[in-house]
Enzyme design. Sequence first.
Site, short mmCIF file in Angstrom:
data_model
loop_
_atom_site.label_atom_id
_atom_site.label_comp_id
_atom_site.label_asym_id
_atom_site.label_seq_id
_atom_site.Cartn_x
_atom_site.Cartn_y
_atom_site.Cartn_z
N CYS A 75 3.27 6.98 -6.09
CA CYS A 75 2.10 6.09 -6.16
C CYS A 75 2.09 5.21 -7.41
CB CYS A 75 0.81 6.90 -6.17
SG CYS A 75 0.70 8.18 -4.95
O1 KQY Z 1 -1.14 7.64 -3.00
C1 KQY Z 1 -1.06 6.65 -3.67
N1 KQY Z 1 -0.20 5.70 -3.35
C2 KQY Z 1 -2.01 6.31 -4.80
C3 KQY Z 1 -3.04 7.24 -5.17
C4 KQY Z 1 -4.15 6.52 -5.87
C5 KQY Z 1 -5.24 7.39 -6.33
C6 KQY Z 1 -6.28 6.66 -7.08
N2 KQY Z 1 -7.12 7.50 -7.85
#
Ligand code: KQY
Length: 360
Positions: free
Chosen positions: A353
């Site tokens: 992420c």
């Molecule tokens: O799973 C993702 N690509 C990002 C997670 C973002 C979490 C924001 N608090």
Amino acid sequence: MLIHSTPRADGFSMPAEFTPHAETWMLWPQRPDNWRLGGKPAQEAFTAIASAIAQFEPVTVGVNHGQYMNARQMLPPEIRVIEISNNDAWMRDSGPTFVSDGKSVRGVDWVFNAWGGLYNGLYFPWDLDEAVAQKVLEIERVPRYKAPLVLEGGSIHVDGEGTCITTAECLLSPGRNPALLQAEIENLLKEYLGVEKVLWIPRGVYNDETTDHVDNLACYLRPAEIALTWTDDRSDLQYERSAEAFEFLRSQTDARGRALTVHKIPQPGPLYITAEEAAGVEVVDGTQPRRAGDRMAGSYVNFYFCNGGAIVPTFGVEQDAPALALLQGLLPERRVVGIPAREVLLGGGNIHCITQQQPR
Ligand code: KQY
């Protein structure tokens, strides 16, 4: 430069993450209502992750103005640090999705609304995040497509050979594109990712605050081979979700007509926020709360491919070593590197992420 057609119309498509990269893009964590202790432990984790990736390929980290000197001093000199204003540090989601025609790259700039806008988004405002993709593309002089779709990069994975996997829970959530039908969303994915087939996994990881991004549940290891987060414990809240994803994927073929091999990767934990961790996060109305005892959406599948490597989150639990060994066995052509990432998970995501690949 803004282009007014679509990648598919121009012969561009998103390459798989496991193909060669020119570099990796990241952002820098700081907001005290998401990262505990003013972001310091997360900054150390991000530094370890960026440093691990930099062993394999160039890394650029975008930081807010006030954090420039701190980030520059914490990150090793081979990592490029530049100012890119942001509301939070999820480059996978606010950054561009790069597409290629085999000769050059272009970028897709999706609409970003903090994982659900005013319906169930995680914070407000998100205007700085919304501009991140455009800034990355301008810095690299990469032509930009503006996609008329609310989407984060963590909600899609592609095999680079015509197939996209996503979750229905996320892309059909009311906080994203409530005016669009599933078929319309699928059509936009085909146009902007240059894919021919979209596989809609029903749900993602239990308690995933992104409304079930696929990148925390499953990823491609290579075409027609998928890693899926798993538990054998039928009483675990993740069991039904992983089992339905497994059955679904095994019942499908990809864009080239191949059946899918699905590898089960046992989940860590379950992992819960401790009282000490929760106490370190500032409470702000309208921002996703971090409460002691809340289950976190931990997953080893939320790892990142880089040139010759795979950077995998670890959590300081007994499942870490078997998970790393399993992934190394599945990826014999790469060096699998485990990096402690509980501090990233506390912010709501993981290594995949916070990274975004720019294809070579
Ligand atoms: O799973 C993702 N690509 C990002 C997670 C973002 C979490 C924001 N608090």
